[in-house]
Design an enzyme around this catalytic site. Structure first.
Site, PDB file in Angstrom:
ATOM      1  N   GLU A  35      31.471  50.436  42.002  1.00  0.00           N
ATOM      2  CA  GLU A  35      31.499  50.386  40.540  1.00  0.00           C
ATOM      3  C   GLU A  35      30.897  49.065  40.069  1.00  0.00           C
ATOM      4  O   GLU A  35      31.558  48.026  40.119  1.00  0.00           O
ATOM      5  CB  GLU A  35      32.933  50.518  40.008  1.00  0.00           C
ATOM      6  CG  GLU A  35      33.558  51.875  40.240  1.00  0.00           C
ATOM      7  CD  GLU A  35      34.906  52.030  39.543  1.00  0.00           C
ATOM      8  OE1 GLU A  35      35.200  51.210  38.638  1.00  0.00           O
ATOM      9  OE2 GLU A  35      35.660  52.955  39.908  1.00  0.00           O
ATOM     10  N   GLU A  52      41.201  51.743  43.939  1.00  0.00           N
ATOM     11  CA  GLU A  52      41.633  50.417  43.480  1.00  0.00           C
ATOM     12  C   GLU A  52      43.101  50.136  43.827  1.00  0.00           C
ATOM     13  O   GLU A  52      43.833  49.553  43.037  1.00  0.00           O
ATOM     14  CB  GLU A  52      41.384  50.281  41.974  1.00  0.00           C
ATOM     15  CG  GLU A  52      39.909  50.341  41.631  1.00  0.00           C
ATOM     16  CD  GLU A  52      39.617  50.156  40.149  1.00  0.00           C
ATOM     17  OE1 GLU A  52      38.606  49.504  39.822  1.00  0.00           O
ATOM     18  OE2 GLU A  52      40.393  50.668  39.328  1.00  0.00           O
TER      19      GLU A  52
END
Length: 694
Positions: free
Chosen positions: A301, A223
């Site tokens: 995710e 991320e």
């Protein structure tokens, strides 16, 4: 992986062989007959993942040449995967959780590797044999091999930063003392990453698919596109570093496509860009397709629920119907998906992370439970999301064999335990370990991370710091003033008697002594005279996710930016500083316990103990009910199962059965404010849920 049919045939063959032991001709005939039956039956049966995709040695592995679907050894593969963090699940239950994932119709398991557990002290590495409290959870090679045994491929995310609602996003706290600029090309940081990867990656690269192992993908960082000022070259350097250590499989990055776009990606190095999100799947998938039109789509995710914070007293719930609608949209796009998380597990010890609201002063510590409202609960129970997802996943793999879901382990242990002993605060501080973290007569405060190392060179990362100094009160209602932020909770004691309030509600943290307070004053309830002032500061977990890296550069306790003054008195000495890591082996070895136990509110923190016997047939998973307590830490048979706060959403603490034993068991609680009369063990978890979910 052996199917039930194969097991049955083997048993039949063994039986017939014993019956035909003296007749060689008959034995050969039976062998040929049964072998033929097996061959014909297996030709018509669905295959395991490894058999169907021909994974029996070095092979091509996972590729992205088809823009619509992944291919594995030339065959199309829609990845159906789920997250299990090996370090959040007792290893005794690894196989149970993996089997439940495979039975769901998943073909892969995804997991992170936590740097701060695998390097608990600088240059000290632990991959299952370190002899530390969490060592048993850290045999990552065993976990990956076990996944293969259970017919699962592996998506591996080595970090160095993992987020994961884990302390400091998995980064070791010594980086703060070293002054390293984390997640950047700062040589202080990259050199430490290189040393860590030099320990971790040689263990796992033999397990990648190019070598016949189960690992099909490696993530580069995590991320990174969420940052406001990312350094693209940092991601490039990490990729090159992983190349040097033998990573050959498919690389990927993971961000929310909207709004991150290409910020965290490395397209010039042919690294696959993937998606993280919970809501708006249409927008996220369309954005990723636009960014990367020539590659198949993977949602690394898809958030199946959410995590809880201590200061937000309602348990996070993602309704099953809404979850299923989003999942259906993903699969019909079509896209591959990893469920984050399939099974969350528990953040044992002091390892929980924290979040902020994109402001420097905000702080929300995460709970010890990582139940996440996921498909399988913290204790391994199935939820409605599991049964509904099972059919969707299995339909995507009609040619594969799917084992039946294993039964849920029964929970029968329910007890009410009398607290038999207490160790008062005065006895605890007399036995603090030295010389670690002991400084005398300082002019200013010092953070936990900057305390001196012990004789082994190990520095404190978690627990508490105690600051003491002499105090002379000259007027009634003297006021202590503390400027600057407290990280994270300070209990003020004068001659061993607490002056700060009991934290009953997470919304009270603007009051003196808590993380949201600023420039507050505390009126001391003492008469004029000479006293000893103590400030016990708890590290409640370092922030794991930020958008501005400077906010990640946090140290715990009190530091030079904190100033203390007194109205109505004066300080009579400098500041003494003592580290209190509260390691389990130290807590359980303390002598001086007293049979007299305080019930109700107490003047200072203390340790309390209850012991109980169990026969082997009575051992099962159980939960400790914390609703009669206030705030503290629990040790079960010398293992720290985590923090509790009665004002938060988590009202019970999970105790896996493998932590218990036949014979005598001991529970020790370090309670800050209030002793309940009993310790209650119950069979079911309890969370404070929103009214619509009751």
């Amino acid at each position: 992986m052996v199917t039930n049919f194969e097991r049955t045939v083997v048993k039949i063959f063994q039986y017939v062989r014993s019956c035909c032991r003296r007749n060689t001709v008959l034995k050969i005939f039976v062998f040929v007959l049964i072998t033929s039956i097996i061959y014909l039956k297996m030709a018509s049966l669905p295959a395991t993942v490894y058999r169907y995709y021909g994974i029996d040695g070095p092979n091509v592995g996972l590729t992205t040449t088809n823009p619509n679907v992944f291919t594995l050894n030339g065959l199309n593969l829609t990845i159906t995967s789920g997250t299990i963090h090996y370090f959040r699940v007792h290893p005794h239950y690894w196989r149970d959780r993996l089997r439940k994932l495979r039975a769901l119709g998943a073909v892969a398991v995804e997991t992170y590797a936590p740097w701060n557990l695998h390097e608990p002290y600088k240059d000290v590495y632990d991959f299952g044999d370190g002899g530390f409290e969490m060592s048993r959870f850290l045999d990552v090679v065993k976990f990956i091999n076990m996944a293969k045994e259970e017919d699962l491929l592996v998506i591996f995310r080595p970090g160095p930063y993992i987020c994961a609602e884990w302390d400091f996003g998995g980064l070791p706290s010594y980086l703060l003392a070293d002054g390293a600029k984390v997640r950047s090309t700062d040589p202080k940081f990259l050199s430490r990453v290189d040393k860590y990867f030099g320990q971790l990656l040689p263990l796992v690269t033999p397990l990648q698919m190019a070598n016949g192992g189960p690992i099909i993908m490696f993530q580069v960082e995590n991320e990174y596109g969420s940052l406001r000022s990312p350094e693209h070259q940092y991601m490039v350097e990490l990729k090159k570093m992983m190349d040097r250590y033998g990573v050959k499989g498919l690389y990927f990055t993971a961000d929310s496509p909207e709004p991150s776009l290409e910020t965290g990606a490395i397209p010039e190095l042919n690294v696959l860009q993937t998606a993280n999100f919970k809501m708006d799947p249409e927008l996220q998938l369309a954005t990723l397709r636009q960014l990367q039109p020539d590659k198949p789509i993977l949602v690394t995710e898809f958030w199946t629920g959410w995590f809880d914070h201590w200061d937000k007293p309602v348990h996070e719930v993602f309704p099953a119907l809404e979850y299923l609608q989003k999942l259906k949209t993903i699969l019909e796009y079509p896209a591959s998906v990893n469920l984050y998380v399939f099974h969350g597990g528990t953040t044992f010890g002091f390892l929980n992370g924290a979040n902020n609201d994109d402001t420097e002063e905000s702080y929300h510590p995460d709970t010890s439970s990582y139940d996440y409202d996921a498909l399988v609960t913290e204790a391994g129970d199935y939820t409605p999301k599991y049964s509904a997802t099972l059919q969707m996943f299995r339909n995507l793999h009609p040619n594969l064999y799917h084992p039946p879901p294993p039964p849920v382990l029964p929970r029968t242990l329910s007890l009410s335990l009398l607290i038999t002993q207490e160790l008062p605060w005065t006895q605890i501080v007399k036995q603090l370990p030295e010389p670690q973290g002991v400084l005398k007569n300082r002019k200013d405060f010092i953070f936990m991370e900057d305390l001196p190392a012990d004789e082994r060179g190990w520095k404190q990362s978690y627990g508490y710091v105690r600051y003491t100094r002499g105090l002379k009160v000259t007027q009634p209602k003297a006021k202590l003033r503390l400027t600057g932020r407290i990280r994270d909770i300070a209990i003020v004691l004068v001659n061993g008697k607490r002056q700060t309030i009991i934290l009953n509600d997470g919304m009270e943290t603007t009051q003196f002594g808590f993380w949201a307070s600023q420039e507050e004053e505390l009126e001391l309830s003492v008469d004029p005279g000479d006293y000893t002032l103590e400030i016990l500061v708890e590290n409640c977990g370092r922030i794991n996710f930020v958008k501005t890296l400077e906010w990640l550069m946090q140290k715990k306790g009190l530091g030079p930016d904190n100033q203390m003054s007194l109205t109505g008195g004066e300080f009579t000495s400098g500041i003494d500083v003592t580290g209190m890591p509260f390691l389990a082996d130290w807590v359980t070895s303390l002598p001086g316990w007293q049979d007299r136990v305080t019930v109700g509110e107490k003047a200072a923190p203390s340790l309390v103990k209850a012991s109980f016997g169990l026969s082997s047939d009575k051992i099962s998973d159980t939960f400790l009910d914390v609703r009669g307590w206030k705030q503290g830490v629990v040790y079960v048979n010398g293992f720290n199962i985590g923090r509790y706060f009665a004002g938060g959403p988590q009202q019970t603490m999970y105790i896996p059965a493998p932590l218990l034993r036949a014979g005598q068991n001991t529970i020790i609680i370090f309670e800050h404010y209030f002793n309940a009369p009993m310790i209650q063990l119950v069979t079911e978890p309890s969370f404070l849920k929103p009214a619509s979910s009751q």
